[in-house]
Enzyme design. Structure first.
Site, short mmCIF file in Angstrom:
data_model
loop_
_atom_site.label_atom_id
_atom_site.label_comp_id
_atom_site.label_asym_id
_atom_site.label_seq_id
_atom_site.Cartn_x
_atom_site.Cartn_y
_atom_site.Cartn_z
CG ASN A 9 -75.60 -4.48 -37.55
OD1 ASN A 9 -75.05 -4.09 -38.58
ND2 ASN A 9 -75.27 -4.04 -36.35
CD1 TRP A 10 -75.48 -9.31 -42.37
CD2 TRP A 10 -75.06 -8.68 -44.48
NE1 TRP A 10 -76.20 -10.12 -43.21
CE2 TRP A 10 -75.96 -9.75 -44.51
CE3 TRP A 10 -74.65 -8.10 -45.68
CZ2 TRP A 10 -76.47 -10.27 -45.70
CZ3 TRP A 10 -75.15 -8.61 -46.87
CH2 TRP A 10 -76.04 -9.69 -46.87
CE LYS A 11 -72.58 -6.06 -35.01
NZ LYS A 11 -72.17 -6.19 -33.63
CG HIS A 96 -74.80 -0.82 -33.37
ND1 HIS A 96 -73.60 -1.15 -32.80
CD2 HIS A 96 -75.50 -1.98 -33.48
CE1 HIS A 96 -73.58 -2.45 -32.57
NE2 HIS A 96 -74.72 -2.98 -32.97
CD GLU A 98 -70.43 -3.12 -33.00
OE1 GLU A 98 -70.67 -2.94 -34.20
OE2 GLU A 98 -70.59 -4.22 -32.42
CD GLU A 168 -78.22 -4.27 -30.84
OE1 GLU A 168 -78.36 -5.32 -31.46
OE2 GLU A 168 -77.39 -3.39 -31.17
N GLY A 174 -71.64 -9.29 -29.38
CA GLY A 174 -70.43 -9.93 -29.89
C GLY A 174 -69.62 -10.65 -28.82
CB SER A 214 -74.53 -13.01 -28.04
OG SER A 214 -73.30 -12.31 -27.97
N GLY A 235 -76.43 -9.72 -35.05
CA GLY A 235 -75.18 -9.36 -35.69
C GLY A 235 -74.51 -10.59 -36.28
N GLY A 236 -73.60 -11.17 -35.52
CA GLY A 236 -72.85 -12.35 -35.99
C GLY A 236 -73.74 -13.45 -36.54
P1 PGA Z 1 -74.19 -9.71 -32.12
O1 PGA Z 1 -74.47 -8.18 -32.55
O2 PGA Z 1 -75.44 -10.47 -32.45
O3 PGA Z 1 -73.01 -10.13 -32.95
O4 PGA Z 1 -73.91 -9.70 -30.66
C1 PGA Z 1 -75.71 -7.60 -32.36
C2 PGA Z 1 -75.64 -6.16 -32.82
O5 PGA Z 1 -74.61 -5.53 -32.58
O6 PGA Z 1 -76.61 -5.63 -33.43
#
Ligand code: PGA
Length: 254
Positions: A9-11, A96, A98, A168, A174, A214, A235-236
């Site tokens: 997930n590149w956000k 998600h 966020e 998650e 993050g 993470s 994500g990251g």
């Molecule tokens: P993260 O994000 O790996 O940067 O913690 C995961 C996600 O939000 O899907």
């Protein structure tokens, strides 16, 4: 047997040139991967070009969200499931944390988005997870249960069978703080048992449930070894082609 999935997930990262450069570097790194499904979720602006470059490869594309309204219609700023499908994606991330926290998404909107996606033959990747205070107060399973019950409300077993779930924990996203394999496995097992209650044994046994929060090459092995964890939503750790390919290979070679 559930086929493992590693999704990135590149956000809100990567311009179109940056996204295409990632694809150029990433494709050869995962060309030998056959057991593990690989999915990348670029921002909307890069979706079509990334999907075009990945056509015919073992890497699929997801959007990071989808409109709740099937459309077409007067919904400024929204992108419909049909449009996402048209751009070359097969999957849509829905709910998600966020989006839930920053953009007021609710379990009802998650439910509407799941329906909109399924109606356009786009497969949902539905995210659930508790906040730190929920876990500290011993309410983690209750919160996730409510998210699943309301989010997947009134779906048929055949509709539910097209969904990938992602657990998650919000406190792990993050933050550099991952859930321990034991904590994650316990919740994945719980989610599977809820799916059994709602949709029966077949859906429960066949649904892929991914861990997210993470996840990186250094910590993901123990998580991916758990019996009810079928892969990861990263994500990251998905922004760099080499790092993301490492995560894919850890699952592939298990
Ligand atoms: P993260 O994000 O790996 O940067 O913690 C995961 C996600 O939000 O899907």
């Amino acid at each position: 047997m559930r086929r493992p999935v590693i999704a990135g997930n590149w956000k809100m990262y990567k311009t179109i040139p940056e996204a295409l450069e990632f694809v150029r570097q990433f494709k050869p790194l995962v060309v030998s991967v056959t057991r593990c499904e690989i999915i990348i979720a670029p921002p909307f602006t890069a979706l079509k070009q990334v999907a075009d470059r990945l056509e015919g490869t073992n890497v699929q594309v997801a959007s990071q969200d989808v409109a709740a309204e099937p459309g077409p219609g007067a919904f400024t700023g929204e992108v419909s499931a049909t449009m996402i499908k048209d751009a070359g994606a097969r999957w849509a991330i829905i709910g998600h944390s966020e989006r839930r926290q920053l953009y007021c998404e609710t379990d009802d909107s998650v439910n509407a988005k799941i329906r909109a996606a399924l109606g356009a033959d786009l497969n949902p990747i539905v995210c659930v997870g508790e906040r730190l205070e929920d876990r500290d107060q011993g309410r983690a399973q209750m919160v996730v249960d409510a998210q699943i019950t309301a989010g997947m409300h009134n779906l048929t077993a055949s509709e539910a069978s097209r969904i990938i779930l992602a657990y998650e924990p919000v406190w792990a996203i993050g933050t550099g703080r991952t859930a321990t394999p034991e904590i994650a496995q316990e919740m994945h097992w719980f989610i599977r048992s809820r799916l059994k209650g709602m949709f029966g044994e077949g859906v429960s046994e066949n649904t892929r449930i991914l861990y997210g929060g993470s996840a990186k090459p250094e910590n993901v092995e123990g998580l991916l070894n758990q019996p009810d964890i079928d892969g990861g939503l990263v994500g990251g750790g998905s922004l760099d082609p080499e790092i993301f390919a490492k995560v894919v290979h850890i699952r592939e070679s298990r």
